[in-house]
Write an enzyme that holds these catalytic residues in place. Structure first.
Site, mmCIF file in Angstrom:
data_model
loop_
_atom_site.group_PDB
_atom_site.id
_atom_site.type_symbol
_atom_site.label_atom_id
_atom_site.label_comp_id
_atom_site.label_asym_id
_atom_site.label_seq_id
_atom_site.Cartn_x
_atom_site.Cartn_y
_atom_site.Cartn_z
ATOM 1 N N SER A 145 1.414 -10.089 -0.759
ATOM 2 C CA SER A 145 1.139 -8.542 -0.782
ATOM 3 C C SER A 145 1.560 -7.922 0.589
ATOM 4 O O SER A 145 1.575 -6.600 0.456
ATOM 5 C CB SER A 145 -0.275 -8.396 -0.892
ATOM 6 O OG SER A 145 -1.273 -9.068 0.024
ATOM 7 N N LYS B 177 0.766 -1.232 0.014
ATOM 8 C CA LYS B 177 0.077 0.254 -0.018
ATOM 9 C C LYS B 177 0.965 1.136 0.021
ATOM 10 O O LYS B 177 0.292 2.378 -0.569
ATOM 11 C CB LYS B 177 -0.971 0.133 1.196
ATOM 12 C CG LYS B 177 -1.936 -0.921 0.931
ATOM 13 C CD LYS B 177 -3.230 -0.673 1.870
ATOM 14 C CE LYS B 177 -4.690 -1.428 1.417
ATOM 15 N NZ LYS B 177 -4.554 -3.034 1.941
ATOM 16 N N GLU C 166 -10.365 6.796 3.064
ATOM 17 C CA GLU C 166 -11.223 5.786 3.656
ATOM 18 C C GLU C 166 -10.336 4.503 4.043
ATOM 19 O O GLU C 166 -9.364 4.363 3.464
ATOM 20 C CB GLU C 166 -12.279 5.417 2.913
ATOM 21 C CG GLU C 166 -11.953 4.172 1.833
ATOM 22 C CD GLU C 166 -10.934 4.686 0.810
ATOM 23 O OE1 GLU C 166 -10.696 5.879 0.496
ATOM 24 O OE2 GLU C 166 -10.189 3.748 0.455
HETATM 25 C C1 LIG Z 1 -5.280 -3.968 1.364
HETATM 26 C C2 LIG Z 1 -4.443 -5.261 1.314
HETATM 27 C C3 LIG Z 1 -4.954 -6.170 0.141
HETATM 28 C C4 LIG Z 1 -6.103 -5.966 -0.808
HETATM 29 O O1 LIG Z 1 -5.877 -4.677 -1.666
HETATM 30 P P1 LIG Z 1 -5.645 -4.879 -3.049
HETATM 31 O O2 LIG Z 1 -5.880 -3.421 -3.324
HETATM 32 O O3 LIG Z 1 -6.667 -5.789 -3.887
HETATM 33 O O4 LIG Z 1 -4.034 -5.059 -3.452
HETATM 34 C C5 LIG Z 1 -4.411 -7.189 -0.009
HETATM 35 N N1 LIG Z 1 -3.049 -7.487 0.715
HETATM 36 C C6 LIG Z 1 -2.724 -6.684 1.691
HETATM 37 C C7 LIG Z 1 -1.729 -7.216 2.581
HETATM 38 C C8 LIG Z 1 -3.393 -5.487 1.918
HETATM 39 O O5 LIG Z 1 -3.169 -4.725 3.179
#
Ligand SMILES: *Cc1c(COP(=O)(O)O)cnc(C)c1O
Length: 395
Positions: free
Chosen positions: A378, A90, A112
């Site tokens: 992610s 992020k 948000e």
């Molecule tokens: C917010 C988040 C997601 C989901 O958001 P995307 O916009 O679909 O990438 C996935 N993994 C983590 C670790 C997150 O914090």
């Protein structure tokens, strides 16, 4: 050649666009007319790259996961977004958007947040840049995600608990849009995923595209070729997936596989499997698949993972699914939990619950021994330890 990138009008096939209240037309248009020029400028590129490197810790490693590869009979690389500052992908996006906001002369940042991850990433860059930060968060989420609320406050942000509707992400989003309507001139709205009105989905995917830019370089160094056979990522709104596939999106040698949150099962009603179950509607200013009832009311989604618990889906991904460019699997809570334990025990990496959904997809695919698979982790699992400890499962 067929392209899956955005068109001149902000659409991906029939998905996307900008469905916004009259009062926001001017500021969305201002953003549409500005973002490409700013993002292509030398000064932006330089500052963005420098912060990604020295502040966020990029490039993130592309790690060949030997034991996981052995188990699935192919060669699996993990793209380690979990190692970034603040613990996920992020930060790539919030760094970019705050640089853009400053160049547009905006004074106030609003955002948000659902689980609080995007709120923390936004509050972080606001502290860095000394900008006012207001984060809208459903009251239910404020209570559920106490640690992230405290982090945002420590970073100097004002967290506003939203008490309308179900008091979750959808309601926080409505409140942020309402704020934006009241202060269109001086406020920049940092959206956390590839959702919202055009140009947000394109802007956020471009800011996250550093992920696939790095994969190309790192795979070339390690494999002598820049394209994998598979790219795998989880999708909430779709930003880590969009970043993972961005520079490969029109190269059909590569199979794109997306994991959405099945929750307790797509037939149970307790699910966030938007691509499987959604119908075309408008959410957050974009035309896309939405989980809705017969009257078109948005249904409250459910997933064990707060970051995938969104009743819409980025228009990019809706189009990829509709045109069968991507294969989408719903991964249920128990499958994600089992996958998180598997990655932890095989590779010593505790993934975020969201990322565990991407790991859960490996079981659904038939790999050849020569297949090269790149899977994006992610985020890291620190925030989810409580959930991992509280859930019992049979492997
Ligand atoms: C917010 C988040 C997601 C989901 O958001 P995307 O916009 O679909 O990438 C996935 N993994 C983590 C670790 C997150 O914090």
């Amino acid at each position: 050649m067929e392209t899956f990138l955005v068109d001149q009008n902000g659409y991906y096939g029939e998905f996307g666009g900008a469905y916004i209240p009259e009062i926001l037309h001017k500021c969305v248009e201002e953003l549409q007319n500005t973002y490409l020029e700013v993002m292509r400028s030398e000064s932006f590129g330089k500052e963005y790259e420098q912060l990604l490197r020295d502040y966020a810790g990029r490039p993130s490693p592309l790690y060949p996961a030997k034991r996981l590869s052995k188990k699935y009979g192919c060669k699996i690389y993990l793209k380690r977004e979990d190692l970034n500052h603040t613990g996920s992908h992020k930060i790539n996006n919030t760094i970019g958007q705050i640089l853009l906001a400053r160049r547009m002369g905006k004074k106030r940042i609003i955002a948000e947040t659902g689980a609080g991850q995007h709120g923390v990433a936004t509050a972080t860059v606001c502290a860095l840049m000394d900008m006012e930060c207001i984060v809208y968060m459903g009251k239910t989420d404020v209570e559920r995600q106490h640690v992230n609320v405290e982090k945002m406050k420590m970073l100097g942000a004002t967290v506003i608990p939203v008490t309308s509707g179900n008091m979750t992400l959808k309601d926080a989003t409505n409140e942020a849009i309402r704020d934006w309507c009241c202060h269109p001139a001086d406020t920049f709205y940092i959206i956390g995923s590839t959702v919202g009105p055009h140009p947000y989905p394109d802007m956020v995917s471009k800011l996250q595209s550093v992920i696939s830019k790095e994969i190309k370089k790192q795979l070339t160094e390690q494999e002598g070729r820049e394209h994998p056979d598979y790219l795998i990522a989880c999708v909430g709104g779709g930003s880590n997936a969009a970043g993972t596939i961005y520079h490969y999106i029109d190269d059909t040698r590569i199979q794109i596989v997306l994991a959405e949150a099945g929750g307790k099962g797509i037939e149970t009603g307790m699910t966030a499997a938007t691509i499987k179950l959604g119908q075309i509607g408008i959410i957050h200013g974009a035309r896309t698949y939405v989980i809705q009832n017969e009257d078109g009311q948005i249904e409250e989604p459910y997933s064990i993972s707060a970051g995938l618990d969104y009743p819409g889906i980025g228009p990019i991904h809706a189009n990829l699914a509709a045109r069968k460019r991507a294969t989408v699997f719903p991964i249920n809570d128990d499958e994600a939990i089992a996958a998180a334990y598997e990655l932890t025990q095989l590779e010593g990496i505790i993934p975020a619950l969201e990322s565990a959904h991407a790991i859960g997809v490996l079981k659904k695919l038939d790999f050849k021994p020569t297949d090269i698979v790149v899977l994006t982790v992610s985020g890291r699992g620190d925030k989810d330890i409580e959930t991992y400890l509280n859930v019992r499962f049979d492997d």
